[in-house]
Design a protein around this motif. Structure first.
Motif, PDB file in Angstrom:
ATOM      1  N   LEU A   1       8.670 -10.576  37.225  1.00 32.64           N
ATOM      2  CA  LEU A   1       8.512 -10.935  38.639  1.00 32.64           C
ATOM      3  C   LEU A   1       7.073 -10.548  39.039  1.00 32.64           C
ATOM      4  CD1 LEU A   1       9.725 -11.967  41.292  1.00 32.64           C
ATOM      5  CD2 LEU A   1      10.635  -9.688  41.718  1.00 32.64           C
ATOM      6  N   SER A   2       6.162 -11.490  38.840  1.00 27.07           N
ATOM      7  CA  SER A   2       4.731 -11.181  38.974  1.00 27.07           C
ATOM      8  C   SER A   2       4.311 -10.911  40.423  1.00 27.07           C
ATOM      9  CB  SER A   2       3.900 -12.328  38.401  1.00 27.07           C
ATOM     10  OG  SER A   2       4.160 -13.506  39.130  1.00 27.07           O
ATOM     11  N   GLN A   3       5.144 -11.302  41.381  1.00 25.20           N
ATOM     12  CA  GLN A   3       4.788 -11.090  42.792  1.00 25.20           C
ATOM     13  C   GLN A   3       4.922  -9.621  43.204  1.00 25.20           C
ATOM     14  OE1 GLN A   3       6.665 -13.511  41.615  1.00 25.20           O
ATOM     15  NE2 GLN A   3       5.546 -15.370  42.196  1.00 25.20           N
ATOM     16  N   LEU A   4       5.527  -8.818  42.361  1.00 27.54           N
ATOM     17  CA  LEU A   4       5.619  -7.389  42.680  1.00 27.54           C
ATOM     18  C   LEU A   4       4.304  -6.709  42.324  1.00 27.54           C
ATOM     19  CD1 LEU A   4       9.132  -6.219  41.403  1.00 27.54           C
ATOM     20  CD2 LEU A   4       8.342  -6.336  43.770  1.00 27.54           C
ATOM     21  N   ASP A   5       3.744  -5.965  43.269  1.00 29.47           N
ATOM     22  CA  ASP A   5       2.502  -5.248  42.985  1.00 29.47           C
ATOM     23  C   ASP A   5       2.775  -3.907  42.327  1.00 29.47           C
ATOM     24  OD1 ASP A   5       0.389  -6.976  44.375  1.00 29.47           O
ATOM     25  OD2 ASP A   5       1.974  -6.797  45.872  1.00 29.47           O
ATOM     26  N   LYS A   6       3.930  -3.344  42.628  1.00 21.93           N
ATOM     27  CA  LYS A   6       4.231  -2.025  42.080  1.00 21.93           C
ATOM     28  C   LYS A   6       5.746  -1.831  42.022  1.00 21.93           C
ATOM     29  CE  LYS A   6       2.818   2.786  42.945  1.00 21.93           C
ATOM     30  NZ  LYS A   6       2.072   3.659  43.849  1.00 21.93           N
ATOM     31  N   VAL A   7       6.184  -1.154  40.996  1.00 24.15           N
ATOM     32  CA  VAL A   7       7.599  -0.775  40.903  1.00 24.15           C
ATOM     33  C   VAL A   7       7.650   0.750  40.848  1.00 24.15           C
ATOM     34  CG1 VAL A   7       9.700  -0.874  39.497  1.00 24.15           C
ATOM     35  CG2 VAL A   7       8.244  -2.901  39.701  1.00 24.15           C
TER      36      VAL A   7
END
Lengths: 486, 60
Positions: free
Chosen positions: A48-54
């Motif tokens: 899920l490339s739209q996540l900047d950070k997990v």
């Protein structure tokens, strides 16, 4: 804008959050999205490339000091405090709580005490559940097994975040290494487990389904599932001839399983994460929806998917499941009794009992302003009279308190009134949507001075009176028609 | 092993709840008491019969 999504539920819920993450990024291109998840389920954020950070909440690490004879609660508290401080330092502009759990509500309270930046469950200053937004209030009142809701969980997340979906928001993972299937050509994927045993078929039933299917089709079957489901898969493999069955259970990683599902002509399975992965890859599903599972909320979303409902696996004959698989592969019409995915909301069409249809239409009338539906049972009218009476009684008591009568002297009587309303909801389920709405609005009042609480309570009682008036008018017409007919 | 873990957590849960009550009684509601409540809820999620982590729908 810095956004934190609190998603502490399991794999399936994380996948159902993907369209919202993508829509958020599309609607707020400069935003920075962080997703908070548990370490066990972190793999479901990959691709899920739209996540900047997990950010991972490691409960195991936090609780480690508690797991000994000398449980060190100070050390565990210190670890949690450090974790929370780290989150606070990120200064999120928006906190979206997709978890609807007590723990997540307390986390939101600690991160944003006045709830100005929070959507979703949080806590009031006196520790009660706080429901700041209407979508979460709807969730609290109407969502869950046995409830009338027909909005899909993915849409609930989207509404909570204030986004509208586009078809491109429903897509599989990006940037993952490709997975090579051991053999070429079409195949069927089958997920043989579920997060809870009652949601899935027994190994012998799965084996029977495969054996029936193989009588009519040469397509190979690829079993998918996690390491915890390996024993189920081995039991199935022991009862079917292995040459046409590929077992990836516990062997393929979650992202590899994603690719097995993406390449399948059909996914067969119960309510589980692979079904939600298939919704993202566009893989058609035959969803075997068992027991109290609510397919309206967590069913498959891929176009052309079918749902077979059953209270237990005894309601699902193996040969019927195999026959439905074959019909789906042939792109035949769905037999009567099969629920199908459709465009728009609700996501499914089918034939349902009239009482169930009434509850949904009643819910829509309350929340979306559609016309109030005609009741389908005589019990509804009897309950209406009781509700009108109790509601009027409560209004009179509240007005008396406003006029100076001590709250304490009327509290017991008013509690009795609320108990009667609660009992009506159980005895006449047709009234459940309205009563759940009423009780939730009362819960949302929160702490405040007596005048503020009193005025809002009177306001809710007044809204209830207006709702009841609609049915009093309808009842008058109903009685006239009955009199004319006789 | 799993039973040991549960037993430890159940004991810890009781101690945490007592600590939370004491802190609230003596110092009132504070960020620390709320963080402690968060810890209590996280432990409850791991303890059978109080388990609230099964699905979103059961956690309301």
């Amino acid at each position: 804008m810095r956004i934190l999504i609190v998603q502490l539920a399991r794999l399936g819920d994380i996948y159902q959050s993907w369209p919202t993450v993508r829509a958020l990024k599309r609607q707020h291109p400069g935003c920075r999205i962080t997703l908070l998840t548990r370490n066990t389920f972190e793999a479901a954020t990959r691709g899920l490339s739209q996540l900047d950070k997990v950010i991972v909440l490691s409960t195991k690490d936090i609780m480690a000091p508690l797991v000994s004879d000398q449980a060190d609660i100070v050390a565990a508290f210190g670890k949690l405090k450090e974790f929370v401080e780290g989150l606070k330092a990120e200064n999120y502009d928006l906190i979206l709580n997709f978890s609807f759990s007590p723990a997540s509500s307390w986390l939101c309270r600690v991160l944003d005490p006045d709830a100005r930046r929070t959507r979703g469950y949080t806590r009031t200053s006196d520790g009660y559940l706080a429901i700041p937004d209407d979508m979460s209030a709807y969730f609290y009142a109407q969502v869950g097994p046995g409830k009338p809701n027909r909005f899909h969980l993915a849409e609930i997340f989207g509404t909570l975040a204030g986004v509208d979906f586009e078809p491109s928001d429903w897509a599989g993972p990006e940037g993952l290494e490709s997975f090579q299937m051991p053999r070429s050509g079409p195949y069927i994927a089958m997920h043989i487990g579920a997060s809870e045993n009652h949601k899935s078929l027994s190994p012998s039933k799965w084996a029977s389904v495969i054996n029936h299917f193989k009588k009519t089709s040469l397509l190979p079957v690829a079993l998918v599932g996690g390491a915890g489901e390996r024993a189920i898969a081995e039991s199935i493999m022991g009862s079917v001839s292995g040459d046409q069955v590929m077992n990836f259970v516990g062997l393929a990683t979650l992202t590899e399983s994603f690719q097995v599902i993406a390449g399948a002509a059909l996914l067969v399975g119960c309510d589980s994460a692979p079904m939600h992965m298939a919704s993202l890859t566009g893989t058609r599903c035959l969803n075997l929806s068992l027991g109290r599972t609510n397919f309206w909320e967590t069913g498959p979303r891929s176009k052309g998917s079918w749902i077979l409902r059953g209270a237990t696996e005894e309601d699902m004959a193996s040969d019927r499941i195999a026959s439905l698989m074959k019909l789906m592969l042939e792109k035949a019409r769905a037999p009567v009794g099969i629920i199908q995915t459709q465009e728009g909301t609700p996501s499914y069409s089918g034939l349902f009992p009239k009482e169930v249809e009434f509850q949904w239409k009643f819910t829509q009338a309350i929340y979306q302003g559609t016309p109030f539906p005609e009741p389908v049972s005589e019990g509804f009218w009897q309950a209406l009279d009781q509700l009108v009476e109790v509601n009027q009684f409560l209004i009179e008591q509240l007005e008396a308190i406003k006029g100076g009568v001590a709250l304490e002297s009327l509290a017991d009587l008013m509690n009795r009134g609320e108990e009667v309303i609660g009992a009506i909801s159980k005895i006449v389920p047709a009234w459940a949507p309205a009563i759940a709405w009423y009780q939730t609005e009362k819960l949302r009042i929160g702490p405040g001075d007596q005048a503020t609480v009193l005025n809002r309570t009177i306001e809710i009682q007044g809204l209830m009176a207006k709702l009841l008036e609609v049915y009093q008018d309808m009842k008058a017409v109903h009685q006239e028609q009955t009199a004319e007919a006789t | 092993m799993a039973q040991d873990l549960e037993a430890y957590l159940e004991t810890a849960l009781r101690r945490l709840e007592i600590a939370q009550q004491e802190i609230t009684k003596t110092h009132g509601v504070s960020e620390d008491s709320e963080t402690l409540q968060l810890l209590i809820e996280l432990v409850k999620e791991q303890v059978p019969n109080e388990n609230t982590h099964r699905t979103t729908r059961q956690t309301r």
